[in-house]
Design an enzyme around this catalytic site. Structure first.
Site, short mmCIF file in Angstrom:
data_model
loop_
_atom_site.label_atom_id
_atom_site.label_comp_id
_atom_site.label_asym_id
_atom_site.label_seq_id
_atom_site.Cartn_x
_atom_site.Cartn_y
_atom_site.Cartn_z
N SER A 81 -55.25 -27.52 -65.35
CA SER A 81 -56.11 -27.32 -64.18
C SER A 81 -57.59 -27.26 -64.60
O SER A 81 -58.10 -28.24 -65.16
CB SER A 81 -55.67 -26.05 -63.44
OG SER A 81 -56.25 -25.97 -62.17
N ASP A 92 -48.58 -31.18 -55.61
CA ASP A 92 -49.66 -30.26 -55.98
C ASP A 92 -50.70 -30.24 -54.86
O ASP A 92 -51.35 -31.25 -54.59
CB ASP A 92 -50.29 -30.72 -57.29
CG ASP A 92 -51.28 -29.72 -57.86
OD1 ASP A 92 -51.78 -28.86 -57.11
OD2 ASP A 92 -51.57 -29.80 -59.07
N HIS A 128 -48.35 -27.08 -58.48
CA HIS A 128 -49.49 -27.14 -59.38
C HIS A 128 -49.16 -26.81 -60.83
O HIS A 128 -49.59 -27.51 -61.74
CB HIS A 128 -50.58 -26.20 -58.86
CG HIS A 128 -51.86 -26.24 -59.65
ND1 HIS A 128 -52.56 -27.40 -59.85
CD2 HIS A 128 -52.56 -25.25 -60.28
CE1 HIS A 128 -53.65 -27.13 -60.56
NE2 HIS A 128 -53.66 -25.84 -60.84
#
Length: 279
Positions: free
Chosen positions: A110, A226, A256
């Protein structure tokens, strides 16, 4: 195989205390992994990842970013992506000195994926393999142009200003993971501050131009469902990089945090298999 975790620290830029962990297998290491976590979380959420890598003979180094977890600095406060990449570079240097001759793998999830991407294009000689999980390399797609301009301005003037709320139920389909995240005292549960928004926009807006500098083997992991970092950014990334050895592994239906989904073991097996083929 047993993997032992130890906590250490170093002084980052501005003399901020950066805490990091090292997971060491009890056999001669095959390679070294340096890991960057995502926004608001901390390195120990990746203990199971490091344990799996350790079982494959890999040493893992993972820091709590400045303003995150156990590290010093104002909570989730940053003005520029270079603050994160400088700390990450220090950790890569530590790992390199402690395991000279071992191949270096940089891994980011991320926001950490955005950090590792930015680091990779700046220091292409400092690593051998790159793995990105749901990388934040297209933050400009997540907000309107007006919000993007505001974030870039406010990120300098008032970097701590909360600007974007996140849906934490979108991290995983596993309710136990979501509950643990919501009750973890080391996790930041507030909105995304303007400074981090600015830092990630720096990464996303320059990604197409800078991605050709990534020439090392690259594996990108992304869940197709996601909602926090849509998969389209990863699809564009793999089209832009300069590497001849690049793979985007799409996981249908996953959210995610692919390392924390019910299918986590398969995801980790995929990562280990990909790495093993290249070590």
């Amino acid at each position: 195989m047993t993997t032992t975790r130890t906590e250490r620290n170093f002084a980052g830029i501005g003399d901020v205390r950066i805490v990091y962990d090292v997971w060491t297998p009890d056999t001669a290491p095959q390679a070294v992994v340096v890991l960057a976590h995502g926004l608001g979380e901390h390195a120990r959420r990746y203990d199971h990842v490091a344990q799996r890598l350790g079982a494959a003979g890999l040493v893992t180094y993972a820091l709590d970013h400045r303003g995150h977890g156990r590290s010093g600095g104002k909570r989730v406060l940053v003005r520029d992506i270079s603050e994160y990449t400088a700390d990450f570079d220090t950790l890569v240097g530590i790992a390199t000195r402690e395991y000279p001759g071992c191949k270096r793998i940089v891994l980011g999830h991320s926001m950490g994926g955005g950090i590792v991407f930015a680091y990779g294009v700046e220091r292409p000689d400092n690593y051998d393999l790159m793995v990105l999980s749901a990388p934040a390399v297209a933050a400009q797609d997540l907000v309107s142009p007006v919000v993007a301009v505001a974030a870039k301005l406010l990120g300098v003037v008032v970097p701590g200003l909360p600007v974007q709320e996140l849906d934490f139920t979108a991290i995983s389909r596993d309710p136990e993971v979501v509950q643990a995240y919501n009750t973890d005292p080391l996790v930041h549960h507030g909105r995304v501050p303007a400074g981090i928004g600015r830092a990630l926009l720096q990464v996303g807006e320059t990604m197409p131009r800078r991605a050709p500098a990534l020439t090392a083997p690259l594996l990108v992991l992304h869940g197709t469902d996601d909602r926090l970092i849509p998969i389209e950014g990863s699809r564009r990334l793999v089209e832009c990089v300069g590497s001849a050895d690049v793979q985007l592994k799409e996981y249908p239906g996953l959210y995610h945090e692919v390392f924390n989904e019910p299918e986590r073991n398969q995801v980790l097996d995929d990562v280990v298999a990909w790495l093993t083929e290249r070590l």
